[in-house]
Motif scaffolding. Structure first.
Motif, PDB file in Angstrom:
ATOM      1  N   ALA A  31      -3.196 -21.525  -8.843  1.00 21.20           N
ATOM      2  CA  ALA A  31      -1.887 -21.084  -9.313  1.00 21.20           C
ATOM      3  C   ALA A  31      -2.012 -20.531 -10.724  1.00 21.20           C
ATOM      4  O   ALA A  31      -2.723 -21.090 -11.557  1.00 21.20           O
ATOM      5  CB  ALA A  31      -0.902 -22.250  -9.307  1.00 21.20           C
ATOM      6  N   TYR A  33       0.417 -18.511 -13.952  1.00 22.17           N
ATOM      7  CA  TYR A  33       1.785 -18.370 -14.433  1.00 22.17           C
ATOM      8  C   TYR A  33       1.838 -17.450 -15.659  1.00 22.17           C
ATOM      9  O   TYR A  33       0.913 -17.439 -16.470  1.00 22.17           O
ATOM     10  CB  TYR A  33       2.344 -19.724 -14.895  1.00 22.17           C
ATOM     11  CG  TYR A  33       2.209 -20.863 -13.921  1.00 22.17           C
ATOM     12  CD1 TYR A  33       1.000 -21.515 -13.745  1.00 22.17           C
ATOM     13  CD2 TYR A  33       3.312 -21.306 -13.182  1.00 22.17           C
ATOM     14  CE1 TYR A  33       0.882 -22.572 -12.852  1.00 22.17           C
ATOM     15  CE2 TYR A  33       3.196 -22.361 -12.301  1.00 22.17           C
ATOM     16  CZ  TYR A  33       1.982 -22.997 -12.144  1.00 22.17           C
ATOM     17  OH  TYR A  33       1.868 -24.042 -11.262  1.00 22.17           O
ATOM     18  N   LYS A  94      -3.223 -23.633 -12.884  1.00 22.10           N
ATOM     19  CA  LYS A  94      -3.179 -25.010 -12.411  1.00 22.10           C
ATOM     20  C   LYS A  94      -3.810 -25.100 -11.034  1.00 22.10           C
ATOM     21  O   LYS A  94      -3.674 -24.189 -10.223  1.00 22.10           O
ATOM     22  CB  LYS A  94      -1.730 -25.499 -12.347  1.00 22.10           C
ATOM     23  CG  LYS A  94      -1.583 -26.972 -12.025  1.00 22.10           C
ATOM     24  CD  LYS A  94      -0.133 -27.411 -12.111  1.00 22.10           C
ATOM     25  CE  LYS A  94       0.674 -26.932 -10.923  1.00 22.10           C
ATOM     26  NZ  LYS A  94       0.246 -27.559  -9.662  1.00 22.10           N
ATOM     27  N   GLY A  96      -4.152 -27.845  -7.752  1.00 21.93           N
ATOM     28  CA  GLY A  96      -3.761 -29.109  -7.140  1.00 21.93           C
ATOM     29  C   GLY A  96      -2.693 -29.815  -7.927  1.00 21.93           C
ATOM     30  O   GLY A  96      -1.704 -29.229  -8.346  1.00 21.93           O
TER      31      GLY A  96
ATOM     32  N   GLU B  98       5.224 -31.280  -6.165  1.00 23.60           N
ATOM     33  CA  GLU B  98       4.571 -30.323  -5.273  1.00 23.60           C
ATOM     34  C   GLU B  98       3.191 -30.028  -5.826  1.00 23.60           C
ATOM     35  O   GLU B  98       2.944 -30.171  -7.022  1.00 23.60           O
ATOM     36  CB  GLU B  98       5.344 -29.002  -5.249  1.00 23.60           C
ATOM     37  CG  GLU B  98       6.743 -29.103  -4.729  1.00 23.60           C
ATOM     38  CD  GLU B  98       7.469 -27.788  -4.948  1.00 23.60           C
ATOM     39  OE1 GLU B  98       8.685 -27.830  -5.183  1.00 23.60           O
ATOM     40  OE2 GLU B  98       6.820 -26.728  -4.889  1.00 23.60           O
ATOM     41  N   THR B  99       2.334 -29.531  -4.983  1.00 23.74           N
ATOM     42  CA  THR B  99       0.997 -29.179  -5.444  1.00 23.74           C
ATOM     43  C   THR B  99       1.026 -27.780  -6.052  1.00 23.74           C
ATOM     44  O   THR B  99       2.025 -27.351  -6.595  1.00 23.74           O
ATOM     45  CB  THR B  99      -0.019 -29.265  -4.294  1.00 23.74           C
ATOM     46  OG1 THR B  99       0.466 -28.523  -3.195  1.00 23.74           O
ATOM     47  CG2 THR B  99      -0.191 -30.725  -3.885  1.00 23.74           C
ATOM     48  N   SER B 100      -0.039 -27.072  -5.958  1.00 26.07           N
ATOM     49  CA  SER B 100      -0.165 -25.794  -6.662  1.00 26.07           C
ATOM     50  C   SER B 100       1.063 -24.903  -6.520  1.00 26.07           C
ATOM     51  O   SER B 100       1.636 -24.766  -5.449  1.00 26.07           O
ATOM     52  CB  SER B 100      -1.362 -25.021  -6.120  1.00 26.07           C
ATOM     53  OG  SER B 100      -2.542 -25.677  -6.431  1.00 26.07           O
ATOM     54  N   GLY B 101       1.452 -24.306  -7.628  1.00 25.90           N
ATOM     55  CA  GLY B 101       2.547 -23.354  -7.605  1.00 25.90           C
ATOM     56  C   GLY B 101       3.822 -23.875  -8.216  1.00 25.90           C
ATOM     57  O   GLY B 101       4.696 -23.078  -8.533  1.00 25.90           O
TER      58      GLY B 101
END
Lengths: 111, 116
Positions: A31, A33, A94, A96, B98-101
């Motif tokens: 992820a 951002y 990020k 997990g 929540e996990t990734s995101g």
């Protein structure tokens, strides 16, 4: 060093210019951002990418255009910006359930 | 939507003393993470400490500890034996489980000054 690298560190651009901000991480995170940090305001989330797919656009004007070609790289393309877009732009990644790691930011000044 | 509030725009502390920074948040979720980040003049956001909501025990990292009051939705940061290098902007942040995101929601920040 957090493992998240942003370039350039400083950018001055005119309102008619086109420029891009770059963010790179080799932490294996999925992820990424973009945040905007203006003076005396909380960090504002702009975009979220998860496994290269945009999962969130926080009502950001179209003069900001993100691109995520792979999980390690994130770009923010800028065009026809306004002076009020001057701010610190922070990238984070990020993986997990871990915490987010931030880059050092790009200080953008629009003149 | 979750919100995070830091009611102290500025705080100061004498070197070697203890200071507590306040943070409250609002959420309807039962499982989440809370964080304190530090942003020195170099602008790098550095994680100071994190707390999982399901853990009753308060997190501790060397001179940094938190007082997590889940029912009150309060998450304060205590810095013991303050050092000049602790001077920075401190941000409290919330994240869903929540996990990734999942997004981080930040408070407005507290500027900490450490006086020699």
């Amino acid at each position: 060093e957090t493992g998240v690298t942003q370039t350039p560190r400083h950018l001055v651009m005119g309102m008619t210019n086109k420029k891009s901000l770059k963010c790179e991480q080799h932490l294996g995170h999925n992820a990424m951002y973009w945040y905007k940090q203006s003076a005396k305001k909380p960090l504002e989330l702009m975009f979220v990418y998860n496994f290269k797919e945009q999962t969130e656009n926080n009502s950001v004007p179209s003069r900001f255009s993100p691109e995520c070609p792979n999980s390690s790289h994130l770009f923010l393309h800028l065009h026809t910006l306004q002076p009020e877009d001057s701010a610190l732009y922070l990238c984070a990644s990020k993986g997990g359930v871990t915490e987010a790691f931030f880059g050092q930011g790009t200080r953008l000044t629009v003149v | 939507a979750q919100t995070v509030t830091q009611s102290q725009p500025e705080m100061s502390v004498q070197e070697a003393e203890t200071v507590t920074l306040s943070c409250t948040y609002d959420t309807s979720e039962s499982d989440y993470y809370l964080f304190w980040y530090k942003q020195p003049p170099s602008r790098q956001m550095i994680l100071v400490i994190r707390q999982e909501a399901y853990k009753q025990q308060n997190a501790t990292e060397n001179r940094f500890s938190v007082n997590f009051q889940k029912a009150a939705k309060s998450f304060s940061l205590k810095i013991s034996d303050s050092q000049l290098g602790d001077a920075a902007m401190y941000f409290c942040a919330y994240r869903s489980q929540e996990t990734s995101g999942s997004r981080l929601t930040f408070g407005e920040g507290t500027q900490l000054t450490v006086n020699p």
